[in-house]
Structures are given as structure tokens and as C-alpha cells.
Design a protein around this motif. Sequence first.
Motif, mmCIF file in Angstrom:
data_model
loop_
_atom_site.group_PDB
_atom_site.id
_atom_site.type_symbol
_atom_site.label_atom_id
_atom_site.label_comp_id
_atom_site.label_asym_id
_atom_site.label_seq_id
_atom_site.Cartn_x
_atom_site.Cartn_y
_atom_site.Cartn_z
ATOM 1 N N ASN A 112 0.822 -1.204 0.000
ATOM 2 C CA ASN A 112 0.000 0.000 0.000
ATOM 3 C C ASN A 112 0.861 1.261 0.000
ATOM 4 O OD1 ASN A 112 -2.467 -1.263 -0.058
ATOM 5 N ND2 ASN A 112 -2.829 -1.143 2.149
ATOM 6 N N LYS A 113 0.391 2.271 -0.717
ATOM 7 C CA LYS A 113 1.098 3.563 -0.730
ATOM 8 C C LYS A 113 0.976 4.220 0.645
ATOM 9 C CE LYS A 113 0.815 6.070 -4.432
ATOM 10 N NZ LYS A 113 0.324 7.005 -5.485
ATOM 11 N N GLU A 114 2.114 4.641 1.193
ATOM 12 C CA GLU A 114 2.161 5.199 2.548
ATOM 13 C C GLU A 114 2.618 6.649 2.509
ATOM 14 O OE1 GLU A 114 4.609 4.442 6.747
ATOM 15 O OE2 GLU A 114 4.964 3.171 4.994
ATOM 16 N N HIS A 115 1.869 7.515 3.183
ATOM 17 C CA HIS A 115 2.230 8.937 3.233
ATOM 18 C C HIS A 115 3.395 9.144 4.200
ATOM 19 C CE1 HIS A 115 1.776 13.253 4.368
ATOM 20 N NE2 HIS A 115 1.555 13.355 3.071
ATOM 21 N N LEU A 116 4.400 9.895 3.784
ATOM 22 C CA LEU A 116 5.582 10.154 4.606
ATOM 23 C C LEU A 116 5.532 11.574 5.163
ATOM 24 C CD1 LEU A 116 8.364 8.570 2.347
ATOM 25 C CD2 LEU A 116 7.187 7.515 4.284
ATOM 26 N N GLU A 117 5.819 11.693 6.450
ATOM 27 C CA GLU A 117 5.818 13.001 7.115
ATOM 28 C C GLU A 117 7.238 13.558 7.215
ATOM 29 O OE1 GLU A 117 3.217 14.641 8.012
ATOM 30 O OE2 GLU A 117 1.612 13.132 7.913
ATOM 31 N N GLY A 118 7.367 14.852 7.018
ATOM 32 C CA GLY A 118 8.634 15.534 7.284
ATOM 33 C C GLY A 118 9.723 15.315 6.267
ATOM 34 N N LEU A 119 9.389 14.838 5.074
ATOM 35 C CA LEU A 119 10.420 14.610 4.051
ATOM 36 C C LEU A 119 10.688 15.913 3.311
ATOM 37 C CD1 LEU A 119 11.891 11.958 3.370
ATOM 38 C CD2 LEU A 119 10.505 11.844 1.305
ATOM 39 N N THR A 120 11.944 16.221 3.125
ATOM 40 C CA THR A 120 12.325 17.479 2.477
ATOM 41 C C THR A 120 12.729 17.249 1.026
ATOM 42 O OG1 THR A 120 14.624 17.261 3.203
ATOM 43 C CG2 THR A 120 13.116 18.492 4.635
ATOM 44 N N SER A 121 12.626 18.305 0.244
ATOM 45 C CA SER A 121 13.087 18.280 -1.136
ATOM 46 C C SER A 121 14.570 18.642 -1.161
ATOM 47 C CB SER A 121 12.301 19.297 -1.977
ATOM 48 O OG SER A 121 12.983 19.562 -3.188
ATOM 49 N N PRO A 122 15.435 17.819 -1.777
ATOM 50 C CA PRO A 122 16.864 18.148 -1.839
ATOM 51 C C PRO A 122 17.153 19.403 -2.660
ATOM 52 C CG PRO A 122 16.376 16.247 -3.211
ATOM 53 C CD PRO A 122 15.143 16.542 -2.416
ATOM 54 N N ASN A 123 16.247 19.746 -3.564
ATOM 55 C CA ASN A 123 16.450 20.919 -4.407
ATOM 56 C C ASN A 123 15.925 22.198 -3.755
ATOM 57 O OD1 ASN A 123 17.638 19.405 -6.506
ATOM 58 N ND2 ASN A 123 15.608 18.869 -7.313
ATOM 59 N N MET A 124 14.766 22.096 -3.078
ATOM 60 C CA MET A 124 14.135 23.280 -2.498
ATOM 61 C C MET A 124 14.466 23.449 -1.020
ATOM 62 S SD MET A 124 10.404 22.669 -4.293
ATOM 63 C CE MET A 124 9.681 24.078 -3.475
ATOM 64 N N ASN A 125 15.010 22.385 -0.387
ATOM 65 C CA ASN A 125 15.364 22.412 1.031
ATOM 66 C C ASN A 125 14.178 22.804 1.911
ATOM 67 O OD1 ASN A 125 17.144 21.969 3.137
ATOM 68 N ND2 ASN A 125 17.774 24.125 3.226
ATOM 69 N N GLU A 126 13.031 22.244 1.622
ATOM 70 C CA GLU A 126 11.839 22.466 2.438
ATOM 71 C C GLU A 126 10.992 21.206 2.419
ATOM 72 O OE1 GLU A 126 8.720 24.523 -0.654
ATOM 73 O OE2 GLU A 126 10.151 25.856 0.354
ATOM 74 N N VAL A 127 10.122 21.097 3.442
ATOM 75 C CA VAL A 127 9.280 19.905 3.571
ATOM 76 C C VAL A 127 8.243 19.878 2.444
ATOM 77 C CG1 VAL A 127 7.605 18.706 5.034
ATOM 78 C CG2 VAL A 127 9.610 19.793 6.061
ATOM 79 N N VAL A 128 8.096 18.715 1.826
ATOM 80 C CA VAL A 128 7.135 18.563 0.733
ATOM 81 C C VAL A 128 6.295 17.316 0.982
ATOM 82 C CG1 VAL A 128 8.606 19.716 -0.965
ATOM 83 C CG2 VAL A 128 8.788 17.238 -0.639
ATOM 84 N N GLN A 129 5.193 17.220 0.284
ATOM 85 C CA GLN A 129 4.377 16.020 0.365
ATOM 86 C C GLN A 129 5.119 14.869 -0.307
ATOM 87 O OE1 GLN A 129 0.463 16.832 -1.282
ATOM 88 N NE2 GLN A 129 -0.333 17.155 0.780
ATOM 89 N N ALA A 130 5.077 13.711 0.345
ATOM 90 C CA ALA A 130 5.801 12.559 -0.198
ATOM 91 C C ALA A 130 5.098 11.260 0.177
ATOM 92 C CB ALA A 130 7.239 12.550 0.312
ATOM 93 N N TRP A 131 5.294 10.242 -0.655
ATOM 94 C CA TRP A 131 4.697 8.937 -0.430
ATOM 95 C C TRP A 131 5.741 7.852 -0.708
ATOM 96 C CZ3 TRP A 131 2.856 12.983 -3.121
ATOM 97 C CH2 TRP A 131 1.659 13.578 -2.688
ATOM 98 N N GLN A 132 5.566 6.715 -0.070
ATOM 99 C CA GLN A 132 6.434 5.576 -0.316
ATOM 100 C C GLN A 132 5.585 4.368 -0.674
ATOM 101 O OE1 GLN A 132 8.606 4.011 3.082
ATOM 102 N NE2 GLN A 132 10.272 3.307 1.770
ATOM 103 N N GLN A 133 6.076 3.571 -1.631
ATOM 104 C CA GLN A 133 5.364 2.360 -2.016
ATOM 105 C C GLN A 133 6.354 1.251 -2.337
ATOM 106 O OE1 GLN A 133 2.684 2.648 -5.406
ATOM 107 N NE2 GLN A 133 1.395 1.054 -4.527
ATOM 108 N N LEU A 134 6.046 0.042 -1.847
ATOM 109 C CA LEU A 134 6.857 -1.138 -2.138
ATOM 110 C C LEU A 134 6.208 -1.939 -3.247
ATOM 111 C CD1 LEU A 134 7.744 -2.483 1.438
ATOM 112 C CD2 LEU A 134 9.243 -1.242 -0.106
#
Length: 223
Positions: free
Chosen positions: A75-97
Motif C-alpha cells: 500500500n502507498k504510505e504517506h511520509l511526514e517531514g520529508l524534504t526536497s533536496p532541491n528546495m530544502n523544504e518539507v514537501v508532500q511525499a509517499w512511499q510504495q513497495l
Amino acid sequence: MLELMKPVLDPQNTCIVSKTVFEKTPIRAIFGGQLRSKIMRAVDVSTVNIQLFLTMQLNVDRVKMIRETLETLVNKEHLEGLTSPNMNEVVQAWQQLILDVLPVILILHLKFLDFKPDGCTKIINALEFPVNLEIESRLSSKSQTPEGRNYKLFAVVYHVGDKATRGHYFTDAFQMEHACWLRFDDATVRTITEQQVLQPQDTQVPYLLFYRRGILSGGIFDV
């Protein structure tokens, strides 16, 4: 022996792929599969990590069937607190296996024994597991053929007891020559029915499920 490959951009320029390469061994050839973990951000290129597994750990809390545990795994899982390496700010992100490569022998480790910092408990849950297991195409890589996604149960390791810190283990195994199930319980070996294998009683829970792809012939695996 393992080697961490340098992350590379995939040919479609859609994600950055990193992979750990393990030395080829007979153990890995039989039991080794691969999981593809993909992290998707609202911005930036996705990142993919391909990793080896010899046993697949599955959560069994609040599920009734093996199919549900596999669905929960991917299942796709929402990730909290992940930052963008380009923008250096927290962005919405998801992880899926996804099950990238399926092994010849698939070992499912059912997490009935729940280890936590404050102690260990046992989950007693009547989980249904089939003799014939098909890994649905949406759970696995497109490279997996229908034949490569079909498995047959040949052994089960059970834990008996209401406590995680103590109890008893025994094993049921399918004897191919006589086409019957045998129960190995300390020094006792006896024949049992398939129903007894699939329907554990009281505090008896399946801890490890062993599934094979293909058939055994002459001591080797035909896949």
C-alpha cells in the motif's frame, strides 16, 4: 559480500535508482527476492531503492487472510517531514513497495510476535493461509510471468502458547513421495490432514510459511 551501486537516473529519466548488489550464492539463488521501494515527492524526481530479501515480513494485526497482509505491504504510505533536496523544504511525499523479483522459495514471516521497546506480546489471530498462493500482478513487477507468481505451500512452522517470551515450536511439512503432510513435534512424527495444517487451534499460530514455485525433481528445483 555486498556492494552498494552508485545511484543512477533510469533510462526514462523518471527516477533515481540505487541498488545493493549481493554476491551470488546457492542460498540467494533459492531464497533471494527483491523489493523495490519507491519514494515519490510532489516535486523532484522520484527515488527508487532495490533491496534483497530472504524472508518477507508481514504484519498480521487486524487482517484475516494472507492476501490482505500482502496488500498492506505494498500500500502507498504517506511520509511526514520529508524534504526536497532541491528546495530544502518539507514537501508532500509517499512511499510504495513492490515485489520486484520473486524467489524460487518464498518464506513468509508472519509477525505474530510483536517486539516493542517496552516488551514483547503475541498476537493471537485466526489468519487464513492457502495451499495455493498466487501473487497478484498488481503487487509484483511487470517482468513476473503468471507462472512465476504461483506458489504451493510445503511447510509451516508454528508457535504454540499465549506468551511471546515462551512457548513451543513444531513444523508441518509436505512429504512429496507419499503425497501427505507430516507433523514434526520434538521426537514425534505423525501424519496429519491438510485441514489440520490450515486450521491451527487455540494459541497455535503460523510463524513461518514456506511456499515453493515449480516442482521438486531429483533433488533440484525445476522453475
